[in-house]
Design a protein around this motif. Structure first.
Motif, mmCIF file in Angstrom:
data_model
loop_
_atom_site.group_PDB
_atom_site.id
_atom_site.type_symbol
_atom_site.label_atom_id
_atom_site.label_comp_id
_atom_site.label_asym_id
_atom_site.label_seq_id
_atom_site.Cartn_x
_atom_site.Cartn_y
_atom_site.Cartn_z
ATOM 1 N N LYS A 20 -11.952 -1.611 37.546
ATOM 2 C CA LYS A 20 -10.780 -2.279 38.096
ATOM 3 C C LYS A 20 -9.670 -1.257 38.350
ATOM 4 C CE LYS A 20 -12.174 -6.645 37.639
ATOM 5 N NZ LYS A 20 -12.307 -7.592 38.775
ATOM 6 N N SER A 21 -8.868 -1.509 39.355
ATOM 7 C CA SER A 21 -7.686 -0.685 39.584
ATOM 8 C C SER A 21 -6.557 -1.177 38.696
ATOM 9 C CB SER A 21 -7.249 -0.768 41.052
ATOM 10 O OG SER A 21 -6.746 -2.066 41.340
ATOM 11 N N ALA A 22 -5.504 -0.382 38.575
ATOM 12 C CA ALA A 22 -4.341 -0.806 37.799
ATOM 13 C C ALA A 22 -3.739 -2.073 38.399
ATOM 14 C CB ALA A 22 -3.302 0.310 37.751
ATOM 15 N N GLY A 23 -3.694 -2.158 39.719
ATOM 16 C CA GLY A 23 -3.167 -3.343 40.384
ATOM 17 C C GLY A 23 -3.983 -4.586 40.076
ATOM 18 N N ASP A 24 -5.315 -4.441 40.046
ATOM 19 C CA ASP A 24 -6.184 -5.563 39.688
ATOM 20 C C ASP A 24 -5.862 -6.078 38.290
ATOM 21 O OD1 ASP A 24 -7.570 -5.352 42.096
ATOM 22 O OD2 ASP A 24 -9.114 -4.044 41.242
ATOM 23 N N MET A 25 -5.690 -5.169 37.357
ATOM 24 C CA MET A 25 -5.420 -5.537 35.966
ATOM 25 C C MET A 25 -4.084 -6.270 35.846
ATOM 26 S SD MET A 25 -8.082 -4.503 34.314
ATOM 27 C CE MET A 25 -7.547 -4.613 32.606
ATOM 28 N N LEU A 26 -3.103 -5.835 36.601
ATOM 29 C CA LEU A 26 -1.778 -6.459 36.542
ATOM 30 C C LEU A 26 -1.795 -7.881 37.098
ATOM 31 C CD1 LEU A 26 0.357 -3.426 37.748
ATOM 32 C CD2 LEU A 26 0.443 -4.445 35.468
ATOM 33 N N GLU A 27 -2.706 -8.150 38.000
ATOM 34 C CA GLU A 27 -2.746 -9.456 38.640
ATOM 35 C C GLU A 27 -3.615 -10.457 37.892
ATOM 36 O OE1 GLU A 27 -3.893 -9.126 42.689
ATOM 37 O OE2 GLU A 27 -2.202 -7.877 43.261
ATOM 38 N N GLU A 28 -4.633 -9.976 37.178
ATOM 39 C CA GLU A 28 -5.632 -10.933 36.708
ATOM 40 C C GLU A 28 -6.014 -10.847 35.244
ATOM 41 O OE1 GLU A 28 -9.832 -8.772 37.763
ATOM 42 O OE2 GLU A 28 -8.669 -9.513 39.454
ATOM 43 N N ASP A 29 -5.633 -9.776 34.527
ATOM 44 C CA ASP A 29 -6.139 -9.643 33.160
ATOM 45 C C ASP A 29 -5.320 -10.474 32.178
ATOM 46 O OD1 ASP A 29 -8.026 -8.035 31.305
ATOM 47 O OD2 ASP A 29 -6.041 -7.861 30.372
ATOM 48 N N ASP A 30 -6.006 -11.257 31.359
ATOM 49 C CA ASP A 30 -5.341 -12.152 30.414
ATOM 50 C C ASP A 30 -4.487 -11.411 29.392
ATOM 51 O OD1 ASP A 30 -6.561 -14.195 31.714
ATOM 52 O OD2 ASP A 30 -7.971 -14.713 30.117
#
Length: 511
Positions: free
Chosen positions: A300-310
Motif C-alpha cells: 500500500k502507498s502512504a496515501g492508501d493507508m491514510l484513506e482506508e486503514d482502520d
C-alpha cells in the motif's frame, strides 16, 4: 576556527544576503557545532519568534589543527530544494529562509520542541502509550511520507531519530543538539505533532514511480527492495512500518538479527516480533502487515493507508484535531472512520510497558552515539581500518549473523579492541552510563566505515585542494558527512573535548 577559502560560487538560488540576515535576526546562544559550521538560536526581530539557524562554511575550514573540506554544494542544494517543495506541510520540517554570503550559507528553520520519537515517548508516556497515541503518530508520519510522495521525494532514512515532536511552545532547549537543525528538547505536551526531518539521504525524482539502485539508509529500517537495489518511493512506507514496530516494542538491540530476519520474510507472524506487547489490537497488526508487505509493487502507498486503514484512522474517534494533506483526504478519512466506528475493533487502552521500552531504546541510542564518537576520535585511520577488518573476520565465523545488517555485539567489539591493545579506548567505553546493560546489545559498526572512507578522502583533498566528494556517496551505508562530529588533535585531547558531551547526543544530521 577559520575558513581557508575567502570566496566560493553561490550554493543556492534566490537567497537573501548576509546583510539582510543580520538585519532580520538576532543571534543568541550556540546550540551546537560540527565540522561544517555552527547552529545558533536566533530571534526574528519583527515577530520575536525563535528559530534555528544553521551557518555553514563554504570553504575549507581549519579547526583544532585539522583541515576540513566544505560540505558538498550539490547535496545542500538538493536538501534545500526538497524542503522548499515540501513547504513545511503535512508534518515535514519547515524551511523558513535561506541567506548566503561569499563564504557562508545561513539555513533558517522552525524549532521543534519534543525531541526524537523514542525520547518523546519515554518522557511523556511513562505509564505507556495509548492506542490512539500510536494511531496519531502513524497518521502523521504517513501524512509526511504521502506529502513527499506527491512530489516524487524519497526520504530514504526514516527512523525514530529522524522524527521529532513539534510544539508551538518551546519548553526548554538543551545545551547540545542531535541535529544541525532539529534540536533535542524536553516537552510536556502529549499531543505534540510530528516533524519528519533530516533529508540528507533524500532525493527528488523528475517523474512518478522511478526506480533507484543506490543503497541508502540505516539497514534495520530499510526495505527488502533497497537491499536488492531496485526501489521506489514505497521504500519509505516499509521504513514507517519498522518505526511503528519499534515505537511499541522498543529497539530490539539484543535480538536485532531475529527481528531483521522476520521483517524481511514474505510470510511471517508479526506478533512474534521481539518485544511486541501482548495487548496490541488486531487492527495494529493489520496496519503493520500492509506497511511491511515484502513485495513493494503490491505494498500500500502512504496515501492508501491514510484513506482506508482502520488503525491509522482510529485516533480521530477521540476528538484529535489533526491536519491532513488535503480536504479530500479528510473527507474520506471521516467517512471511513464513521464506518469503522461501528466495528469496535480497536479499544482505547494503555499499552503497558511501551513508555519504558521507548526510554530504554533511547538510552541505547545515546550510548551507541557515544561509542561511535569514542572510536572515531581515539582511533586513527589505520586503527579504524584494522578494527573493521577484525569485525568482518569475526562475523564470517558466525553463520547466524547477516553481514548486510552490519551489527556486532558491544561485548564482542570490546574483545576485538582488547586484542588490538586499545586499553584507553576500552576504558572510555567502560565509563559510559549503563555500559554493562548494553554489552549484550548489537552495535551498528558500519557507522565506522564512514570514518574509514572520510579519512582517506580528506587526506586526498587536503593535498589537492579539490572539494570533498559526498561521504553519503562514498560510504557503503549511505551515511552523510554531517552525521558525526570529529575534532582534530591528539586522541586524549580529543576525548577530553568530547567528555562533557558524551552523555548527550553528538549526532550531527542533515537539514
Amino acid at each position: 576556527m577559520g575558513c581557508a577559502t575567502s570566496k566560493q560560487e553561490p550554493y543556492t538560488a534566490n537567497a537573501g544576503t548576509e546583510a539582510e540576515y543580520k538585519e532580520r535576526f538576532t543571534d543568541s546562544k550556540t546550540l551546537g557545532q560540527g565540522e561544517f559550521g555552527v547552529v545558533k538560536l536566533v530571534t526574528d526581530k519583527s515577530t520575536n519568534i525563535q528559530l534555528a539557524s544553521k551557518i555553514l562554511n563554504k570553504g575549507f575550514t581549519f579547526k583544532d589543527n585539522e583541515l576540513y573540506p566544505p560540505m558538498d554544494a550539490a547535496e545542500l542544494k538538493m536538501e534545500i530544494d526538497i524542503l522548499k517543495v515540501l513547504n513545511g506541510q503535512a508534518y515535514n520540517l519547515l524551511l523558513e529562509s535561506i541567506y548566503e554570503s561569499p563564504s557562508k550559507v545561513y539555513v533558517v528553520t522552525e524549532i521543534c520542541s519534543g525531541g526524537e520519537m523514542l525520547e518523546y515517548a519515554g518522557n511523556n508516556f511513562k505509564e505507556g502509550l495509548r492506542t490512539e497515541d500510536v494511531s496519531r503518530m502513524a497518521f502523521q508520519l504517513l501524512s509526511a511520507v504521502d506529502h513527499c510522495d506527491r512530489y516524487n521525494i524519497l526520504h530514504r532514512d526514516i527512523k525514530p531519530e529522524n522524527i521529532s515532536e513539534f510544539d508551538e511552545v518551546v519548553h526548554g532547549i538543551m545545551s547540545s543538539i542531535c541535529s544541525f537543525i532539529i534540536l533535542l528538547f524536553k516537552s510536556n505536551s502529549k499531543d505534540a505533532e510530528l516533524r519528519l526531518i533530516d533529508f540528507g539521504c533524500a532525493t527528488m525524482d523528475t517523474t512518478k514511480n522511478m526506480t533507484h539502485q543506490t543503497f541508502s539508509g540505516t539497514p534495520f529500517y530499510i526495505s527488502p527492495e533497497c537491499f536488492q537495489k531496485e526501489y521506489t518511493t514505497k521504500t519509505d512506507v516499509f521504513s514507517v512500518g519498522v518505526v511503528l514496530y519499534v515505537l511499541v516494542a522498543g529497539y530490539p538491540a539484543e535480538q536485532l538479527q531475529a527481528a531483521f530476519n522476520l521483517l524481511h520474510k514474505s510470510k511471517r507472524d508479526l506478533k512474534s516480533l521481539p518485544g511486541m506487547p501482548t495487548d496490541m489490537p488486531e487492527t495494529y497488526f493489520d496496519m503493520l502487515d500492509k506497511l511491511l508487505t515484502y513485495r513493494y509493487k503490491v505494498r500500500k502507498s502512504a496515501g492508501d493507508m491514510l484513506e482506508e486503514d482502520d488503525f491509522v484512522l482510529f485516533h480521530q474517534e477521540h476528538g484529535d484535531d489533526v491536519a491532513t494533506t488535503t480536504t479530500k483526504m479528510m473527507t474520506k478519512a471521516k467517512s471511513r472512520t464513521s464506518r469503522r466506528a461501528s466495528m469496535k475493533r480497536t479499544a482505547s487502552i494503555v499499552l503497558s510497558g511501551t513508555g519504558e521500552k521507548a526510554a530504554l531504546a533511547f538510552g541505547f541510542t545515546k550510548f551507541a552515539r557515544a561509542l561511535t564518537t569514542i572510536l572515531a576520535t581515539m582511533l586513527n585511520h589505520g586503527d579504524i581500518k584494522a578494527l573493521l577488518a577484525n569485525v568482518d573476520e569475526h562475523l564470517k565465523k558466525d553463520d547466524s549473523l547477516d553481514t548486510k545488517l552490519g551489527v556486532i555485539k558491544v561485548d564482542d567489539l570490546i574483545k576485538i579492541l582488547e586484542s588490538m591493545g586499545k586499553k584507553d579506548c576500552i576504558a572510555a567505553i567502560d565509563k559510559q552510563k549503563d555500559v554493562d546493560t548494553y554489552k549484550s546489545y548489537n552495535y551498528e559498526y558500519t557507522l565506522l566505515k564512514a570514518f574509514d572512507n572520510k579519512a582517506a578522502t580528506d587526506a586526498r583533498n587536503a593535498g589537492t585542494g579539490v572539494e570533498s566528494s559526498s561521504l553519503k556517496k562514498s560510504s557503503a551505508m549511505g551515511l552523510s558527512a554531517r552525521k558525526l562530529t570529529v575534532t582534530g588533535g591528539s586522541s586524549m585531547r580529543k576525548l577530553n573535548m568530547k567528555k562533557s558531551r558524551q552523555a548527550q547526543s553528538v549526532y550531527i544530521r542533515g537539514i
